[in-house]
Design a protein around this motif. Structure first.
Motif, PDB file in Angstrom:
ATOM      1  N   PRO A 179       0.783  -1.237   0.000  1.00 60.82           N
ATOM      2  CA  PRO A 179       0.000   0.000   0.000  1.00 60.82           C
ATOM      3  C   PRO A 179       0.813   1.286   0.000  1.00 60.82           C
ATOM      4  N   PHE A 180       2.051   1.247   0.501  1.00 59.04           N
ATOM      5  CA  PHE A 180       2.810   2.490   0.653  1.00 59.04           C
ATOM      6  C   PHE A 180       4.051   2.547  -0.240  1.00 59.04           C
ATOM      7  N   SER A 181       4.223   1.581  -1.133  1.00 65.73           N
ATOM      8  CA  SER A 181       5.476   1.493  -1.891  1.00 65.73           C
ATOM      9  C   SER A 181       5.563   2.493  -3.037  1.00 65.73           C
ATOM     10  N   ALA A 182       4.437   3.095  -3.428  1.00 65.59           N
ATOM     11  CA  ALA A 182       4.455   4.000  -4.581  1.00 65.59           C
ATOM     12  C   ALA A 182       4.740   5.442  -4.206  1.00 65.59           C
ATOM     13  N   VAL A 183       5.015   5.708  -2.928  1.00 67.95           N
ATOM     14  CA  VAL A 183       5.294   7.079  -2.496  1.00 67.95           C
ATOM     15  C   VAL A 183       6.738   7.166  -2.014  1.00 67.95           C
ATOM     16  N   ASP A 184       7.245   8.394  -1.915  1.00 61.56           N
ATOM     17  CA  ASP A 184       8.642   8.576  -1.529  1.00 61.56           C
ATOM     18  C   ASP A 184       8.841   8.202  -0.055  1.00 61.56           C
ATOM     19  N   PRO A 185      10.105   7.954   0.354  1.00 62.45           N
ATOM     20  CA  PRO A 185      10.360   7.451   1.708  1.00 62.45           C
ATOM     21  C   PRO A 185       9.820   8.323   2.832  1.00 62.45           C
ATOM     22  N   ILE A 186       9.891   9.650   2.689  1.00 62.64           N
ATOM     23  CA  ILE A 186       9.403  10.526   3.755  1.00 62.64           C
ATOM     24  C   ILE A 186       7.892  10.393   3.902  1.00 62.64           C
ATOM     25  N   VAL A 187       7.177  10.425   2.774  1.00 66.56           N
ATOM     26  CA  VAL A 187       5.716  10.274   2.812  1.00 66.56           C
ATOM     27  C   VAL A 187       5.347   8.880   3.317  1.00 66.56           C
ATOM     28  N   ARG A 188       6.116   7.877   2.912  1.00 61.34           N
ATOM     29  CA  ARG A 188       5.839   6.504   3.345  1.00 61.34           C
ATOM     30  C   ARG A 188       5.905   6.398   4.863  1.00 61.34           C
ATOM     31  N   THR A 189       6.928   7.003   5.458  1.00 61.26           N
ATOM     32  CA  THR A 189       7.061   6.957   6.914  1.00 61.26           C
ATOM     33  C   THR A 189       5.873   7.632   7.593  1.00 61.26           C
ATOM     34  N   ARG A 190       5.439   8.768   7.051  1.00 58.46           N
ATOM     35  CA  ARG A 190       4.285   9.465   7.628  1.00 58.46           C
ATOM     36  C   ARG A 190       3.011   8.635   7.497  1.00 58.46           C
ATOM     37  N   LEU A 191       2.839   7.993   6.340  1.00 60.94           N
ATOM     38  CA  LEU A 191       1.667   7.153   6.144  1.00 60.94           C
ATOM     39  C   LEU A 191       1.680   5.962   7.097  1.00 60.94           C
ATOM     40  N   GLN A 192       2.858   5.380   7.311  1.00 61.09           N
ATOM     41  CA  GLN A 192       2.961   4.273   8.250  1.00 61.09           C
ATOM     42  C   GLN A 192       2.596   4.715   9.660  1.00 61.09           C
ATOM     43  N   GLU A 193       3.074   5.888  10.061  1.00 60.91           N
ATOM     44  CA  GLU A 193       2.734   6.412  11.388  1.00 60.91           C
ATOM     45  C   GLU A 193       1.225   6.618  11.512  1.00 60.91           C
ATOM     46  N   GLU A 194       0.624   7.189  10.467  1.00 60.86           N
ATOM     47  CA  GLU A 194      -0.820   7.428  10.476  1.00 60.86           C
ATOM     48  C   GLU A 194      -1.581   6.110  10.526  1.00 60.86           C
ATOM     49  N   PHE A 195      -1.061   5.132   9.790  1.00 56.36           N
ATOM     50  CA  PHE A 195      -1.743   3.845   9.745  1.00 56.36           C
ATOM     51  C   PHE A 195      -1.677   3.137  11.095  1.00 56.36           C
ATOM     52  N   LEU A 196      -0.539   3.227  11.770  1.00 51.48           N
ATOM     53  CA  LEU A 196      -0.430   2.642  13.105  1.00 51.48           C
ATOM     54  C   LEU A 196      -1.426   3.294  14.067  1.00 51.48           C
ATOM     55  N   ARG A 197      -1.602   4.610  13.933  1.00 54.46           N
ATOM     56  CA  ARG A 197      -2.588   5.308  14.760  1.00 54.46           C
ATOM     57  C   ARG A 197      -3.997   4.799  14.463  1.00 54.46           C
ATOM     58  N   LEU A 198      -4.312   4.647  13.185  1.00 54.40           N
ATOM     59  CA  LEU A 198      -5.635   4.161  12.789  1.00 54.40           C
ATOM     60  C   LEU A 198      -5.885   2.750  13.324  1.00 54.40           C
ATOM     61  N   GLN A 199      -4.884   1.880  13.178  1.00 50.39           N
ATOM     62  CA  GLN A 199      -5.059   0.503  13.624  1.00 50.39           C
ATOM     63  C   GLN A 199      -5.220   0.418  15.137  1.00 50.39           C
ATOM     64  N   ALA A 200      -4.521   1.266  15.872  1.00 51.51           N
ATOM     65  CA  ALA A 200      -4.686   1.291  17.328  1.00 51.51           C
ATOM     66  C   ALA A 200      -6.120   1.656  17.701  1.00 51.51           C
TER      67      ALA A 200
END
Length: 333
Positions: A179-200
């Motif tokens: 899901p996050f491989s098509a964006v640049d590394p900085i955006v990917r990290t932010r999306l991962q952080e947001e996703f962890l928040r959502l999953q919690a």
């Protein structure tokens, strides 16, 4: 059947277990994408499928929602064999997020998010409320972004809309393919952080496919390492996969630097710290109890100290030395 005031059926559980029992996929030309795979994913758990290209991880994911029909075996969703139900109805119970999002370019953001509720014939007001709620949940202001079209969004924003669309009908399972491989590394990290928040907050049952081991370690409750033919080499917590590889294949796959990765998923607990020295700890850097051992390493490297003071509620409870950190990161330890 009981109904809600809006005339809809009672809501399903918000998450469901997934059980794969000897699933197989053999194509007409004889190619065996998945020979036989059994796996149990608990309700509310995020399981990551990872392995080299061609190991069948995306095939496994698509067999869960029957975008690819299995050749054999059973797939149980909350105990129900999904190979025996209508595939269209099944897919409306399962959210699906892919690498390039797949938004409809001619529809607004709000219309994209409302795709499944529209197919389920939700009342318009209920659908609108759900769209606004989800856009806010993924960090997009409905008033600002709801009327925009996909081409007016950044890659990260489009990916957020894709996640919101997948969650629109409150699915019991969420499938995510790179899901996050098509964006640049900085955006990917932010999306991962947001996703962890959502999953919690949501605690959905999620199956995520990735080729990125760091992403798997960061996001997964458990990681399934697959080799050719969908063979399950190991299925365990990130710390266990990194610390005690079950097979030579896993050991090679996670790499020689697995000790550093292990630190990132190893919390600093009371058992890990050493007693406070009698001479005091004035001038030493600090970190909170429960933080990761990787963070502790960063504190030590940036301060050039040989120990870090571990605190709990502002009170010093012990110290963590460089040598103890090396033990925590030692894959053979």
């Amino acid at each position: 059947m009981d109904v809600t005031p809006e005339g809809t059926a009672p809501a399903e559980p918000r998450a469901a277990s997934i059980t794969l029992e000897g699933i197989r996929k053999r194509y007409p030309d004889g190619t065996e994408a998945v020979r036989e795979l059994s796996l149990d994913i608990a309700a509310g758990e995020l399981a990551v499928l990872i392995g080299p290209s061609g190991c069948g991880k995306s095939t496994v994911l698509r067999m869960v929602n029957r975008l690819i029909e299995p050749t054999g075996g059973r797939i149980l969703l909350g105990g129900e064999d999904v190979t025996r139900v209508d595939p269209v109805r099944l897919r409306r119970r399962i959210g699906y997020v892919i690498q390039n999002v797949g938004l409809f370019p001619h529809q607004t953001v709000s219309a994209n998010v409302a795709t499944v509720p529209r197919l389920l014939r939700w009342p318009r007001q209920r659908s609108r409320r759900r769209v606004d709620e989800l856009l806010e949940l993924v960090g997009l202001d409905p008033a600002t972004f709801g009327r925009r079209y996909p081409h007016e969004l950044s890659g990260g924003q489009r990916q957020r809309v894709g996640v919101a669309r997948a969650l629109a009908a409150d699915p019991v399972v969420l499938l995510m393919d790179e899901p996050f491989s098509a964006v640049d590394p900085i955006v990917r990290t932010r999306l991962q952080e947001e996703f962890l928040r959502l999953q919690a907050e949501m605690r959905k049952t999620i199956v995520l496919v990735t080729h990125d081991l760091d992403e798997a370690v960061r996001l997964g409750d458990r990681i399934a390492v697959l080799s050719e033919g969908g063979h399950l080499e190991q299925y365990d917590t990130p710390a266990a996969v990194l610390g005690t590889p079950a097979t030579p294949f896993v050991r090679e796959f996670v790499g020689a630097d697995r000790g550093i990765r292990r630190l990132a998923v190893t919390p600093v607990t009371g058992e890990a710290v050493e007693p406070l020295p009698e001479t005091g700890v004035t001038g030493l850097p600090t970190m909170p109890l429960g933080g990761s051992a990787y963070d502790a390493l960063g504190v030590l490297l940036s301060s050039a100290a040989d120990r870090v003071v571990v605190t709990d509620g502002g009170r010093a409870v012990g110290v963590l030395s460089r040598s103890r950190l090396l033990e925590l990161g030692d894959p053979e330890g």
